[in-house]
Write an enzyme that holds these catalytic residues in place. Structure first.
Site: not given
Length: 955
Positions: A593, A670, A674
């Site tokens: 991430d 996911e 973002e």
């Protein structure tokens, strides 16, 4: 490099940045900032599931920074101890898995379905054929090399070796062998075709081909096929078994792909980015054919490539086969703005009050960890831009000062300290005032010591924690567990059996040293029950007498609270990555991430740079910001500290969240939104600071990933999801399929919302296909059983892209709690603005990177923002033009007058264009030394003949 017209100014900027690096023990300085230079020693980094440090599994001749977060990452990262061959991976159209004897190949044409998604599953046991070397028994697979969308996997048992070149979208695998004969294992197949050099085997209606080089041939030994004496062979999946297809593949069988590179170029007149995908080929067999490659749907709908007419089914929809060594795709760049303009439908009194509410809460918890601290930075950045648009410079200045303070803490080693006592602090478990049934000890991977041995009824007491009057969004608790069972972890007030304020079910994290962050929802809704000073008990309830978990630390995420931590970044030499600490969601141990987290930092830095340009200089704080871009999406091939485009995979067109890809379904992502927030952050940072290389990187990422998200998450054309997919939207996209889910909840609002947040001026891509927005909103309401009850601000903002009036009516009830990284001011501004602007008009676009067009009935509104130091003209594809003042956002309707900027060339400000101005142009000939030098009339970073021509035209 990848951008054909990189400015010399950018190269000079990099040189300055490198010069400003100074080594002082374990800390390295860059401008005013600093970071830990030897993070592999100072901080925990990548681990396996037992919490043990891992090193890249590469051959001795591997060169460059180890790539992570890609489709083949399980080959380089032994995430599961004892599995030295990695997980299945899915480059499409093939699926593969490495084993001691070689490489298993398969191709699934029919997906499995379950309630929440679909999967084109594959494992070694379902392989159609295996490529190997006779007698090969390698103890592991390693990575020998890679390029932008290929990897070379390597086997070696001390006597025999195999190297397989595998490519994304490539239906043929090249196998190069030493120490033994190349072999193909193929159980339960029939011979469809055989010549001296080619064998085509049929299995379950599929046609698999094996190719021998000139002078060699295949011989059958039961289910084994041998190419005696050959140094290389190739094999792959054919789209059919016709003679023409076999000939096509024979011609390309030994066009060995040695390198692949993507490059891109911003084309403002058409508002597109031209991506060029190029193969470097070595002809191993004296042929001349181009390699065969499959284009994904997001590519072929915009490409004019030499297609063969053949196709393959895949988890990403229909793949089209081409024969080419290079192809180009002109990807539309979606509308993007710093924020929506202050149009008449925004009540400035209401907006000002909501902004003031955000300001009055003070600086958010910027340093709690890279994700939630980043979200707080992003929230404040949005407030600062809105305050500026309302003319409230006092609030704007306060917010910008808050952003500087937060960023500078992150960008300076040991810039902050833990003063303790507040709920928003990082509360270390080992500092508990008292405890029952547990012990404090040193555990690998913990932040300091940890508390271990929690079983049923055990607890620790964190004394005298001060809570504000506002309810926390949630609690994030870092824990580890090697148990096989599960239990409840609860937080209670003032006694082990006191008021329950948060809870979560907990189970194994994969090992007692494998730490991860547990998000715990609040179980109370009345903030008065919590405000004031309380003891907080962390209690284990259930699980019998077995040891269930250990606790490292926790923090309450309280909107507007001031947190404190030893926030800093550390560079890990072993893996070539920059990690922020405190980390969360596996950003350190799994390299998860980074693009999600760092995108918020980029937005915050861009807003600071907008109002304080000197802050962003390389000699000040700009060099630290550039490092975040380099880690998540290194665009500079000469920068060997980081792998190229770490999170973004340029061929499949979207990013990956997991660093290790340690899953049978391949890698995944996911929160596509973002990822887009990072892309928009690159655009904002590059455009604000005049870094055209980073600006163009942002435009490339925005263009390609928005095209992929439309197809693979939202299925806007309803052509990608197979009939077996029971849902209309993907929450998580896997290489092998997609699921209607999140990593933490099955809640419908969050499944949809996690692919929408954060809502910024970079979110307009969500509205490009208004028809899909309306369809998916209806689907959301049906799945949710009605209107949203959580994350309403995010979901109403999405609804506003097609029906802003209804969204505004819902919003104005005000009875909602903003999502943790959002504010009521942002939601009101966005939805009220769209009530006037209407919907995104994707049929018209502007040549300014920061521009957008909207339509509302018969009214079309053109919007552009000008970051430069001089007036700038934006030209739209329908011919509309408008002159935007420096630093301003302008919105003009089609019933107004076009405003054309006066011609440039009056460099001395005399009011005339004359010889004096010509001399100024000639004196500045060459590289532009200023970010916005006026003599660079064409804006390409260089003063040259094109600028002289533009000057003479203006004279």
């Amino acid at each position: 490099m990848q951008i054909s017209d990189v400015m010399s100014k950018c190269a000079a900027g990099v040189a300055i940045m490198v010069i400003s690096h100074t080594q002082a023990g374990p800390t390295q300085s860059i401008g005013f900032g600093s970071f830990h230079a030897d993070g592999s020693v100072s901080y925990s980094g990548p681990t396996d599931t037992d919490g043990n440090p891992v090193t890249p599994r590469v051959t001795s001749d591997f060169a460059g920074a180890p790539p992570t977060n890609t489709w083949w990452s399980s080959l380089i990262w032994e995430r599961h101890p004892g599995n030295s061959y990695g997980q299945p991976f899915h480059p499409h159209p093939l699926s593969m898995q490495a084993a001691s004897e070689g490489l298993y190949l398969g191709h699934s044409t029919t997906p499995g379905s379950w309630d929440r998604g679909y999967e084109y599953s594959f494992s070694g046991s379902s392989a159609a054929i295996t490529i190997g070397v006779d007698g090969l028994s390698s103890p592991e697979v390693q990575v020998a090399g890679n390029s932008d969308w290929t990897v070379v996997a390597a086997w070696n048992d001390g006597t025999r070796s195999l190297r397989a070149t595998i490519g994304r979208g490539m239906p043929i695998v090249l196998a190069e062998c030493q120490g033994g004969d190349p072999i193909i294992h193929a159980e339960n197949t029939t011979v469809h075709f055989q010549s001296e050099r080619t064998v085509v085997l049929e299995k379950n209606g599929q046609h698999w081909a094996a190719f021998a080089p000139n002078g060699f041939h295949w011989t059958q030994e039961g289910s084994l096929w041998r190419c005696a004496g050959a140094a290389h062979v190739s094999a792959g999946i054919l789209p059919d078994g016709s003679s023409d297809t076999i000939s096509l593949f024979e011609a390309a069988a030994f066009a060995a792909v040695r390198d692949t590179q993507v490059s891109w170029e911003w084309q403002p007149d058409s508002r597109t980015v031209r991506a060029t995908y190029a193969f470097t080929v070595e002809q191993l067999d004296g042929g001349s054919a181009d390699p065969l490659c499959c284009l994904y749907r997001h590519q072929w709908i915009y490409a004019d490539a030499p297609f063969t007419g053949h196709t393959y089914p895949s988890a990403r929809g229909l793949l089209k086969l081409a024969s080419t060594a290079s192809f180009e795709v002109d990807f539309p760049v979606p509308a993007a703005l710093p924020q929506l303009p202050a149009v008449d439908t925004i009540d400035l009194f209401t907006a000002t009050n909501l902004i003031a509410e955000g300001v009055s809460n003070g600086a958010a918890s910027y340093t709690s960890d890279t994700y939630w601290g980043g979200k707080s930075l992003g929230r404040t950045a949005q407030l600062a831009m809105m305050a500026n648009a309302t003319g409230d410079t006092n609030s704007r200045n306060q917010l910008v000062a808050d952003l500087k303070s937060g960023l500078e803490e992150w960008f300076t080693v040991d810039a902050s300290s833990d003063d303790g006592g507040n709920a928003s602090d990082l509360l270390q478990a080992e500092n508990a005032a008292s405890m029952q049934g547990v012990v404090v000890e040193s555990v690998d991977g913990a932040d300091g010591d940890a508390v271990t041995g929690f079983s049923d009824g055990d607890w620790i007491r964190l004394a005298a924690i001060e809570f504000p009057n506002e309810l926390p969004n949630r609690v994030v608790l870092r824990r580890a567990s090697g148990t096989t069972g599960s239990t409840m972890l609860r937080l209670r007030l003032d006694s082990p059996s006191g008021l329950k304020i948060a809870e979560a079910a907990v189970g194994s994290t994969g090992g007692w040293s494998n730490w991860d962050d547990l998000a715990m929802g609040m179980t109370i809704s009345d903030p008065s029950l919590l405000s004031g000073t309380h003891d907080v008990y962390v209690v284990c309830e259930g699980g019998g007498g077995a040891e269930m978990f250990s606790v490292d630390r926790l923090t309450f995420e309280i909107p507007g609270s001031g947190g404190s931590s030893n926030a800093a970044f550390a560079y890990h030499d072993t893996w070539g990555t920059l990690i922020g600490y405190p980390a969360s969601y596996g950003a350190d141990s799994e390299l998860n991430d980074h693009h999600f987290h760092y995108g918020y930092f980029l937005w915050a830095a861009a807003v600071v740079a907008r109002f304080d340009p000197a802050w962003a200089d390389d000699e000040a704080w700009g060099g630290m910001v550039d490092l975040l871009v380099s880690d998540a999406a290194n665009w500079d091939r000469s920068d060997t500290r980081y792998c190229f485009l770490r999170n973004f995979e340029p061929y499949v067109g979207y990013s990956y969240a997991a660093g290790h890809a340690g899953f049978a379904a391949g890698n995944n992502q996911e929160s596509s939104s973002e990822s887009m927030n990072f892309a928009a952050g690159c655009l904002m940072w590059g455009e604000t600071t005049g870094r055209n290389d980073i600006r163009d990187l942002g435009l490339f990422l925005l263009a390609v990933e928005s095209a992929s998200i439309e197809q693979y998450w939202f299925d806007v054309d309803e052509q990608v999801f197979p009939a077996e997919m029971p849902r209309d939207l993907a929450g998580i996209v896997w290489d092998a399929g997609a699921t209607y889910a999140t990593w933490w909840t099955a809640n419908v609002e969050e499944i949809h919302g996690i692919n929408m947040l954060p809502i910024t001026g970079g979110s307009l891509y969500l509205g490009t296909r208004v028809d899909a927005v309306e369809r998916l909103w209806s689907y959301f309401l049906a799945e949710n059983g009605g209107a949203p009850t959580v994350w309403q601000d995010i979901l109403w903002s999405y609804q506003a892209l097609f029906d802003p009036q209804s969204a505004l009516s819902s919003l104005e009830a005000w009875a909602y709690t903003p999502e943790g990284g959002d504010s009521k001011a942002r939601a009101y501004w966005w939805i009220s603005a769209l009530a006037g602007l209407g919907q995104v008009d994707a049929s018209v676009s502007g040549n300014s990177p920061l521009s957008a067009v909207f339509f509302n009935g018969t009214t079309r509104t053109y919007v552009a923002h000008n970051m430069s130091q001089a007036d700038s003209e934006t030209v739209f594809t329908d011919g509309f033009r408008m002159c935007v003042a420096s630093g301003q956002t302008l919105a003009t309707t089609n019933d107004g007058n076009m405003t054309i900027c006066p011609p440039g060339g009056d460099f001395d400000g005399s009011g005339d264009i004359n010889v004096s101005d010509l001399l100024i142009l000639l004196q500045t000939w060459g590289t532009c030394q200023d970010v916005n030098c006026p003599t660079d009339m064409t804006g390409d970073g260089v003063v040259d003949v094109s600028d002289l021509q533009a000057f003479l035209a203006a004279w």
